[in-house]
Design an enzyme around this catalytic site. Structure first.
Site, PDB file in Angstrom:
ATOM      1  N   ASP A  23       0.862  -1.178   0.000  1.00  0.00           N
ATOM      2  CA  ASP A  23       0.000   0.000   0.000  1.00  0.00           C
ATOM      3  C   ASP A  23       0.900   1.229   0.000  1.00  0.00           C
ATOM      4  OD1 ASP A  23      -2.405   1.574   0.444  1.00  0.00           O
ATOM      5  OD2 ASP A  23      -3.230  -0.240   1.357  1.00  0.00           O
ATOM      6  N   ASP A  60      -2.878   4.716  -2.337  1.00  0.00           N
ATOM      7  CA  ASP A  60      -3.932   5.231  -1.463  1.00  0.00           C
ATOM      8  C   ASP A  60      -4.317   6.662  -1.841  1.00  0.00           C
ATOM      9  OD1 ASP A  60      -5.353   4.796   1.209  1.00  0.00           O
ATOM     10  OD2 ASP A  60      -4.252   6.632   1.670  1.00  0.00           O
ATOM     11  N   GLU A  76      -6.338   4.079  -5.796  1.00  0.00           N
ATOM     12  CA  GLU A  76      -7.605   4.279  -5.082  1.00  0.00           C
ATOM     13  C   GLU A  76      -8.089   5.685  -5.388  1.00  0.00           C
ATOM     14  OE1 GLU A  76      -9.587   4.340  -0.639  1.00  0.00           O
ATOM     15  OE2 GLU A  76      -7.835   5.532  -1.146  1.00  0.00           O
ATOM     16  N   HIS A 127     -10.998  -3.075   3.292  1.00  0.00           N
ATOM     17  CA  HIS A 127     -10.854  -2.779   4.716  1.00  0.00           C
ATOM     18  C   HIS A 127     -11.672  -1.557   5.140  1.00  0.00           C
ATOM     19  CE1 HIS A 127      -8.217  -0.208   2.522  1.00  0.00           C
ATOM     20  NE2 HIS A 127      -8.111   0.576   3.573  1.00  0.00           N
ATOM     21  N   ASP A 128     -12.260  -0.830   4.190  1.00  0.00           N
ATOM     22  CA  ASP A 128     -13.058   0.356   4.520  1.00  0.00           C
ATOM     23  C   ASP A 128     -14.561   0.108   4.376  1.00  0.00           C
ATOM     24  OD1 ASP A 128     -10.805   2.004   4.899  1.00  0.00           O
ATOM     25  OD2 ASP A 128     -10.699   2.481   2.761  1.00  0.00           O
TER      26      ASP A 128
HETATM   27  C1  GLC Z   1      -7.906   5.329   2.105  1.00  0.00           C
HETATM   28  C2  GLC Z   1      -7.789   4.092   2.956  1.00  0.00           C
HETATM   29  C3  GLC Z   1      -8.423   4.353   4.291  1.00  0.00           C
HETATM   30  C4  GLC Z   1      -7.686   5.488   4.942  1.00  0.00           C
HETATM   31  C5  GLC Z   1      -7.588   6.720   4.038  1.00  0.00           C
HETATM   32  C6  GLC Z   1      -6.519   7.631   4.512  1.00  0.00           C
HETATM   33  O1  GLC Z   1      -9.211   5.651   1.820  1.00  0.00           O
HETATM   34  O2  GLC Z   1      -8.351   3.004   2.282  1.00  0.00           O
HETATM   35  O3  GLC Z   1      -8.431   3.218   5.111  1.00  0.00           O
HETATM   36  O4  GLC Z   1      -8.324   5.860   6.117  1.00  0.00           O
HETATM   37  O5  GLC Z   1      -7.244   6.394   2.716  1.00  0.00           O
HETATM   38  O6  GLC Z   1      -5.247   7.086   4.261  1.00  0.00           O
END
Ligand code: GLC
Length: 508
Positions: free
Chosen positions: A67, A174, A232, A309-310
């Site tokens: 990540d 991310d 992402e 995970h979110d």
């Molecule tokens: C992304 C991650 C999340 C995190 C955020 C800040 O959305 O998936 O878990 O809180 O970024 O890094």
């Protein structure tokens, strides 16, 4: 044949493990607040353990995806410690600092603009010592890096090369589409501090410099290695996706979009957006997935997911997690996803049909997003009752995905003999890996069959996606159709997927 059009053929045949961040971190946001990009968090072990994991995965032909959290660091990262120490520190410009927009009648500094943090409240934190605000799109312990500073980019690219030199196989980037902040830092028209929309300020998504910077990152790091990359990117349309991940874009290979993750948000609910619970419409879910399948066709590769995970657990969210239907709906959802075009991602426990959890006290949750929202809406403004909020958390909270992995029916689901950071989901005695492995007809074996089907039948890679019944509220039916050339090469003309999203027996 179309199959030769795809630039990433070896990748499509690979098995990959994506690790959420395992770097050193004070763990305010489950590792998404990195304090040392070159060290492993002690909760997870040491760098030697990591090296062993990587070597062993490679022996088994499994790739490891890391990540890459590069929009922000932890506020404990040495760069930020330096940056906040004084206005003329050489690291000051590694982050985004701004003067206040004046002071209010109580003498409190007014933030530079109205941007909201993804997790609620202002995205600006006041620093008393240096009399400026710094920007944090996520928690205040996650200050945003200033990508406009070439030194920041150089340091980040060097870090990426360091991991690739070590042998990791790629990165999930991310929150990567918010690194380019708009010139002049204008107010965001979508800001609504009353509602928890859980979305980033509209004006910062896909900013003007993201593509030049992604091309630079690709040139300086990714292009020198055989890597897998997935960004992402919330608030991103299929049109944007072609710029990011088009076959000839020279940036990333694929994106995680969020469009289908919003179908059960209720904008009219008492808090709006994320903290609500509205039943989703299958026609809407299909409309979104259809759009992404058809618009990327021949232009860009997609990623496919129900969980991460979110997100809450898919069998509870889009299926039926009652003892009677959990297994069949888990298989049904897996099938719908795996036969689409793109790379499927399975989140730990999805292959066992793990479900959402309900805790009757907010103290049993760990996620700071949950605790901040509780304080704000239940304690301070009392806009929502504790009972309703606990229901919303159980429907949408991130901790649904983060309860310990359920290995077997022993204490703590066999995950640990210590005290886990979150309670185990009480359904672990029935839903666990040992149980799934012992039952030939389990969700686990169904997922395993789906993976084999994808590898054995090239049509899953090449076939054009066509939805058959966009108006049907109960059944999701689609075809994958090969071109004459691909059909001649593989002997496969079409693949039909029919999925019943209800608990009734239907005929089609
Ligand atoms: C992304 C991650 C999340 C995190 C955020 C800040 O959305 O998936 O878990 O809180 O970024 O890094």
């Amino acid at each position: 044949p179309r199959s030769t059009l795809f630039p990433y053929t070896t990748l499509f045949r690979s098995n990959v493990i994506w690790l959420s961040p395992v770097f050193d971190s004070p763990n305010v946001d489950n590792g998404y607040d990195i304090s040392d990009y070159f060290a492993i968090m002690s909760d997870f072990g040491t760098m030697e353990d990591f090296d062993e994991l990587l070597a062993t995965a490679h022996e088994h032909g499994i790739k490891i995806l890391m990540d890459l959290v590069a929009n922000h660091t932890s506020d404990q990262h040495p760069w930020f410690v330096q940056s906040r120490s004084s206005k003329d520190n050489p690291y000051r410009d590694y982050y985004i600092w701004k003067d206040p927009n004046g002071f209010d009648e109580n003498g409190s500094p007014i933030p530079p603009n109205n941007w909201a943090s993804e997790f609620g409240g202002s995205a600006w934190e006041w620093d008393e010592a240096t009399q400026q605000f710094y920007l944090h799109i996520f928690f205040k312990e996650q200050p945003d890096l200033n990508w406009a500073n070439p030194k920041v980019r150089e340091d980040l690219y060097a870090m990426v090369r360091w991991w690739l030199d070590k042998g990791v196989d790629g990165f999930r980037l991310d929150a990567i589409n918010i690194i380019s902040k708009p010139e002049g830092f204008p107010d965001d028209p979508s800001t609504d501090f009353e509602k928890h929309t859980s979305s980033i300020p509209f004006v910062i998504a896909n900013g003007t410099m993201v593509h030049p910077w992604m091309k630079e990152l690709n040139r300086e790091a990714f292009s020198k290695y055989d890597v897998m990359t997935v960004g992402e990117t919330s608030a991103t349309s299929p049109e944007d996706a072609k710029l990011w991940a088009g076959y000839d874009a020279g940036e990333l290979q694929m994106l995680f979009h969020f469009d289908h993750m919003g179908v059960d948000n209720d904008p009219e609910g008492s808090l709006g957006g994320k903290w609500s619970y509205a039943p989703y419409k299958l026609t809407e879910l299909k409309r979104i997935l259809n759009e992404w399948q058809t618009k990327l066709e021949g232009k860009a590769w997609g990623s496919l997911y129900w969980n991460n995970h979110d997100q809450p657990r898919t069998v509870s969210r889009f299926g039926n997690d009652s003892p009677e239907f959990r297994e069949v709906s888990g298989k049904m959802l897996g099938t719908v996803l795996h036969m689409m075009q793109g790379t499927p991602y399975i989140y730990q426990g999805e292959e066992l049909g793990m479900t959402n959890v309900f805790f009757d006290s907010v103290d049993d949750y760990n996620d700071l997003e949950i605790h901040d929202s509780w304080r704000k809406y239940v304690v301070e403004s009392q806009r929502v009752s504790p009972e309703d909020m606990l229901r919303y958390i159980s429907a949408s909270g991130r901790d649904n995905a983060r309860t310990p992995m359920q290995w077997d029916a022993s204490e703590n689901a066999g995950f640990t003999t210590g005290t886990p950071w979150l309670k185990v989901n009480p359904r672990y005695t029935d839903i666990n890996a040992a149980e799934e492995l012992a039952n030939d007809d389990s969700i686990f074996y169904h997922y395993s069959d789906l993976i084999h089907l994808r590898k054995e039948h090239p049509i899953v890679l090449t076939g054009e996606y066509r939805v058959l019944n966009p108006e049907d509220e109960q059944v999701y039916a689609y075809l994958r159709v090969n071109s004459a050339e691909d059909a001649a090469e593989s002997g496969e003309r079409a693949l039909l997927v029919v999925a019943n999203f209800t608990q009734e027996t239907l005929s089609l």
